[in-house]
Design an enzyme around this catalytic site. Structure first.
Site, mmCIF file in Angstrom:
data_model
loop_
_atom_site.group_PDB
_atom_site.id
_atom_site.type_symbol
_atom_site.label_atom_id
_atom_site.label_comp_id
_atom_site.label_asym_id
_atom_site.label_seq_id
_atom_site.Cartn_x
_atom_site.Cartn_y
_atom_site.Cartn_z
ATOM 1 N N GLY A 1 -28.632 -60.222 -81.737
ATOM 2 C CA GLY A 1 -27.226 -60.012 -81.419
ATOM 3 C C GLY A 1 -26.298 -60.789 -82.331
ATOM 4 O O GLY A 1 -25.317 -60.248 -82.852
ATOM 5 N N CYS B 1 -27.234 -71.802 -74.782
ATOM 6 C CA CYS B 1 -26.518 -71.256 -73.621
ATOM 7 C C CYS B 1 -26.842 -72.125 -72.408
ATOM 8 O O CYS B 1 -26.937 -71.643 -71.288
ATOM 9 C CB CYS B 1 -26.867 -69.792 -73.385
ATOM 10 S SG CYS B 1 -28.622 -69.435 -73.216
#
Length: 405
Positions: free
Chosen positions: A239, A356
């Site tokens: 991504g 994250c």
């Protein structure tokens, strides 16, 4: 909403899926995808019932457990827990034969009961994780874990090689999907209502990728320019690799590294759909791959493996699968990647370390430790921490380091 009884096959699907997630260790999104593919005749409402019920039950598993009067290792525990949820949203417990073993062993869900319980029950998290969060984040933790129980919004990142945000909004509207441009992150679009965007012509034409708004901040933080040689060393399915190539206007060279071949194969498929030709994938199957790239890039992205606590909105099952030992193992992996891969940056080049996670032990402390050990070669230029309690997106941390020698 009383006197409502759901279709039995839908309830069975939810029970099967929750069991595969909580007892068999399957990833929630993959488990839901599998069950939905098993019956293509289900309509959109049926599919929504299964997906929403499963995610909500997994997210609030610890809460619902308080209303099941049996041991969690009982074969009837998951079915009983599923019915606690279904009753809480207005369904009646039908007189089905399979419901007989637990008919008198569930209590009606009540928010008032939950408010009198501990934070770990109220927010539905393991006790050890609640203690860890409070220890590392102090007073911020309560707001963070509460925010992580909210449903995640859907954000899209435009493929700037093919479309503008304004045109994408119009394209989506032609597919019946309402969206709006996010003014604080260039190229970001937010859906006004959840929808299956993967079936749209816009997606098939490579006009966008689904990506959280805070995740979209990582690549701009890398400070890249067209023509650079950039390495995404923990690329996964790519991504952020695609984002890098897009920001560079498909000029220069992007090398995507990962230890899983199937992820790199998926990246190549996505790159083709996006019309990107500057990405080269390399499988890390030995230390030689990294050594050959020493001082070989202008920019290096290390989106390292982490606990994922910052993305529990999207992956609520992760909190039940994490353990203290797993987090410790991840911290060791982060150390090794940072120490070994940092050698790939040219003098004067920059490295971005990103996770994250929102735990300082995986973020600030990791960077502090690295800089102490590498004070002659690296210095911190900037760091950014994004909390789910103060932003509309997921929890992220990123630090940009400059190689000075």
């Amino acid at each position: 909403m009383r006197n409502m009884i759901p279709h039995k096959n839908l309830v069975v699907a939810v029970i099967t899926t929750v069991n595969s997630i909580m007892n068999d260790g399957k990833l929630a999104d993959l488990a839901i995808e599998k069950i939905l593919k098993s019956n293509p005749k289900w309509g959109s409402k049926d599919r929504k019932f299964i997906a929403e019920s499963t995610y909500t039950i997994v997210r609030y598993f610890r809460r619902y457990q308080e209303f099941v009067l049996m041991d969690s290792d009982s074969p009837n525990f998951i079915p009983a827990l599923v019915w606690v949820y279904l009753i809480s949203v207005g369904y009646d417990l039908p007189d089905w034969e399979e419901n007989a073993p637990f008919r008198n062993k569930i209590k009606s869900y009540s928010d008032k009961v939950i408010l009198g319980k501990s934070r770990s029950i109220q927010e539905s998290i393991p006790e050890w994780l609640d203690s860890l969060g409070e220890r590392e984040l102090g007073e911020q933790w309560s707001g963070i874990i509460s925010a992580l129980n909210n449903e995640a919004e859907v954000y899209l990142r435009i493929n700037s090689l093919r479309v503008s945000p304004e045109i994408l909004v119009k394209e989506l509207l032609s597919d019946g999907i309402e969206s709006e441009i996010c003014t604080d992150v260039p190229g970001c679009v937010r859906l006004k209502k959840r929808a299956n965007v993967f079936r749209t012509d816009s997606f098939k034409k490579g006009l966008f990728e689904v990506q959280d708004i805070n995740s979209q901040r990582v690549v701009p933080f890398l400070d890249i320019q067209p023509g650079m040689r950039v390495i995404d060393a923990c690329a996964g399915a790519g991504g952020k690799t695609l984002h890098i190539a897009s920001v560079m206007n498909n000029k220069g060279r992007v090398i995507a590294l990962d230890t899983d071949k199937w992820k790199l194969d998926e990246l190549q498929r996505r790159a083709k759909r996006n019309g990107i030709s500057t990405i080269e994938t390399r499988l890390i199957d030995s230390n030689k791959i990294v050594k050959r790239l020493e001082e070989g890039c202008d920019r290096l992205l290390l989106d390292v493996p982490c606990s994922g606590i910052g993305v529990l909105r999207r992956n609520p099952d992760a909190k039940w699968k994490l353990t203290p030992d797993k987090i410790k193992a991840l911290e060791e992996t982060q150390k090794k990647i940072l120490e070994s891969y940092s050698k790939m940056v040219k003098v004067g080049g920059k490295l971005v370390y990103a996770t994250c996670s929102i735990l300082p032990s995986e973020n600030e402390k990791r960077i502090e430790e690295f800089l102490v050990q590498n004070s002659d070669t690296y210095e911190l230029e900037e760091e950014l921490k994004l909390l789910p309690s103060t932003t509309s997106g997921d929890g992220f941390y990123m630090a940009r380091l400059v190689r000075k020698a």
